[in-house]
Design an enzyme around this catalytic site. Structure first.
Site, PDB file in Angstrom:
ATOM      1  N   ARG A 178      37.400 105.833  76.972  1.00  0.00           N
ATOM      2  CA  ARG A 178      36.667 105.728  78.234  1.00  0.00           C
ATOM      3  C   ARG A 178      37.426 104.780  79.170  1.00  0.00           C
ATOM      4  O   ARG A 178      37.088 103.607  79.339  1.00  0.00           O
ATOM      5  CB  ARG A 178      35.236 105.226  77.987  1.00  0.00           C
ATOM      6  CG  ARG A 178      34.425 105.081  79.252  1.00  0.00           C
ATOM      7  CD  ARG A 178      32.954 104.881  78.963  1.00  0.00           C
ATOM      8  NE  ARG A 178      32.307 106.147  78.665  1.00  0.00           N
ATOM      9  CZ  ARG A 178      30.993 106.263  78.490  1.00  0.00           C
ATOM     10  NH1 ARG A 178      30.211 105.212  78.557  1.00  0.00           N
ATOM     11  NH2 ARG A 178      30.471 107.442  78.227  1.00  0.00           N
ATOM     12  N   GLN A 211      39.868 109.623  82.424  1.00  0.00           N
ATOM     13  CA  GLN A 211      38.572 110.083  82.925  1.00  0.00           C
ATOM     14  C   GLN A 211      38.507 111.602  83.072  1.00  0.00           C
ATOM     15  O   GLN A 211      37.490 112.221  82.747  1.00  0.00           O
ATOM     16  CB  GLN A 211      38.284 109.418  84.275  1.00  0.00           C
ATOM     17  CG  GLN A 211      36.844 109.538  84.724  1.00  0.00           C
ATOM     18  CD  GLN A 211      36.570 108.647  85.933  1.00  0.00           C
ATOM     19  OE1 GLN A 211      37.483 108.270  86.653  1.00  0.00           O
ATOM     20  NE2 GLN A 211      35.319 108.306  86.138  1.00  0.00           N
ATOM     21  N   ASP A 225      37.658 113.352  79.783  1.00  0.00           N
ATOM     22  CA  ASP A 225      36.475 112.859  79.071  1.00  0.00           C
ATOM     23  C   ASP A 225      35.403 113.939  78.951  1.00  0.00           C
ATOM     24  O   ASP A 225      34.518 114.060  79.794  1.00  0.00           O
ATOM     25  CB  ASP A 225      35.928 111.623  79.788  1.00  0.00           C
ATOM     26  CG  ASP A 225      34.804 110.939  79.025  1.00  0.00           C
ATOM     27  OD1 ASP A 225      34.389 111.470  77.977  1.00  0.00           O
ATOM     28  OD2 ASP A 225      34.341 109.876  79.476  1.00  0.00           O
ATOM     29  N   SER A 263      31.580 112.879  78.614  1.00  0.00           N
ATOM     30  CA  SER A 263      30.917 112.570  79.879  1.00  0.00           C
ATOM     31  C   SER A 263      30.608 113.828  80.674  1.00  0.00           C
ATOM     32  O   SER A 263      29.513 113.985  81.221  1.00  0.00           O
ATOM     33  CB  SER A 263      31.783 111.621  80.720  1.00  0.00           C
ATOM     34  OG  SER A 263      31.845 110.350  80.127  1.00  0.00           O
ATOM     35  N   TYR A 298      30.188 101.651  75.643  1.00  0.00           N
ATOM     36  CA  TYR A 298      29.044 102.334  75.057  1.00  0.00           C
ATOM     37  C   TYR A 298      28.002 101.324  74.590  1.00  0.00           C
ATOM     38  O   TYR A 298      28.308 100.159  74.330  1.00  0.00           O
ATOM     39  CB  TYR A 298      29.474 103.207  73.868  1.00  0.00           C
ATOM     40  CG  TYR A 298      30.344 104.375  74.245  1.00  0.00           C
ATOM     41  CD1 TYR A 298      29.781 105.576  74.649  1.00  0.00           C
ATOM     42  CD2 TYR A 298      31.728 104.271  74.205  1.00  0.00           C
ATOM     43  CE1 TYR A 298      30.575 106.659  74.993  1.00  0.00           C
ATOM     44  CE2 TYR A 298      32.536 105.346  74.557  1.00  0.00           C
ATOM     45  CZ  TYR A 298      31.950 106.539  74.946  1.00  0.00           C
ATOM     46  OH  TYR A 298      32.740 107.598  75.300  1.00  0.00           O
TER      47      TYR A 298
END
Length: 383
Positions: A123, A128, A131, A134, A229
């Site tokens: 992360r 990004q 990911d 997400s 997280y």
């Protein structure tokens, strides 16, 4: 280099596809040959002809495709039989559930497969666009609100009519990660009054920026794990949380829970007693159902009625929106693939954090210490 797009097994209810035609066309370059398992895009409403137009070849025989590929792209973890079809030295990129199914990872290592687990993309801002957790969590958060609104025997927004004024529904979102924030935003768009809770105090501003009220609880311990997280908290902290949240849950029309801990059972945030304290007709949507559920009475994969409260336990919401879920996942996969391939071969520079964190097996070795621990394997011993 032969890159195969697998068809997901119908029996597991997976409708997404790992790569869409637009990205096959965009990735096309000399010496990259795309192979499509016949009907792989069917669940996402993409015909084989669209892939052919993009430059892919369709292979009808599953065993032929799997056993003659250099890189195989997938969504759901492969079955044991599927892993045994892969040639030694090939590469697999997929969700692999490494902490939930360490035996699968051991089999991949035994088969000399280089496997990249999409759950383990770091992360970071650099990763990004890769990911997948997400991108898919945002879909789950959105769909969870729609499920809650459809099951609730009330309107979400405030309505002023000749027959009287309808008060807006109250929605309580537990967990303000990607799924929770999307749930907050969606519930607000539908006109609900929204409260949210997360054990990480740093998300307060994000919650408030979406127009929701943040419920604060001082747990007196560190609540953030690596990568941002939520961290599993102590039993005492869980009891304190439940005590404060009981009133908020009782006053809510819809409760959406999203808290998960990788590789472990989801924490119980809503006890049976809390559910019994909710008004008849209220709804709980438990996004942690696939890890046992945040609600004590959740039955994964089912909708149940418990003391007049509808408890919904979906296990794969992104798959229920396969068109956009596949678009987003395919973009994650394509970005990672472009990052990995250098000079027409998979680059395994383990000094790179994205490659180091995501590559879970290579050359017969399980690279994750957490998976080794789950299997009782010493971190110094190769498989």
């Amino acid at each position: 280099m032969k890159i195969a797009i697998a068809r997901e097994a119908i029996e597991v209810g997976e409708r997404r596809v790992a790569l869409i035609p637009a990205l096959v066309k965009r990735l096309a370059q000399p010496d990259w040959y795309f192979l499509l398992e016949a009907n792989a895009g069917e669940g996402s409403f993409i015909p084989d002809a669209d892939y052919v137009d993009a430059g892919a070849a369709v292979v009808a025989d599953k065993a032929e495709l799997w056993s003659n590929t250099d890189v195989l792209l997938k969504v759901a973890p492969p079955s044991r039989d599927e892993v045994n079809l892969l040639p030694e030295g090939s590469t697999l990129i997929s969700f692999l559930n490494p902490l939930g199914d360490p035996e699968l990872i051991k089999l991949l290592a035994d088969r000399q497969i280089t496997a990249f687990s999409m759950e383990l993309i770091p992360r970071t801002s650099r990763a990004q666009s890769m990911d997948a957790l997400s991108s898919q969590a945002g879909i789950a958060g959105y769909k969870a609100v729609l499920l809650g609104a459809a099951a609730l025997p009330k309107f979400f927004p405030m309505l002023t009519t000749a027959a009287g004024t309808i008060r807006p529904a109250k929605v309580f979102v537990m967990g303000a990660g990607v799924a929770g924030l999307q749930a907050i935003a969606t519930a607000r768009r539908l006109g609900a009054i929204v409260e949210a809770f997360d054990i990480r105090p740093a998300v307060k501003e994000e919650v408030q920026s979406l127009g929701a009220k943040f419920v604060e609880i001082d747990l007196g311990e560190d609540t953030v794990a690596a990568g941002g997280y939520a961290k599993e908290v102590s039993a005492a902290a869980q009891q304190k949380t439940q005590a404060v949240l009981t009133e908020h849950i009782a006053n809510s029309d819809v409760v959406i829970t999203t808290a998960q801990v990788p590789g472990k059972r989801a924490p119980i945030l809503v006890t049976a007693a809390m559910v019994e304290g909710m008004a008849p007709g209220s709804v709980i949507v438990d996004l942690a159902a696939n890890q046992g559920g945040n609600c004590e009475v959740t039955d994964p994969g089912k909708d149940i009625n418990y003391h007049g409260v509808t408890v919904i336990g979906p296990t794969n919401l992104p798959s229920s929106m396969p068109v956009h879920a596949s678009q987003l996942y395919a973009k994650n996969i394509a970005t990672l693939l472009q990052y990995l391939v250098k000079d027409n071969a998979i680059n395994l520079d383990f000094e790179d954090d994205i490659i180091r964190d995501t590559c879970i097996t290579h050359a017969g070795e399980i690279r994750s210490d957490r998976v080794k621990t789950a299997l009782g394997i010493s971190s110094e011993v190769q498989v």
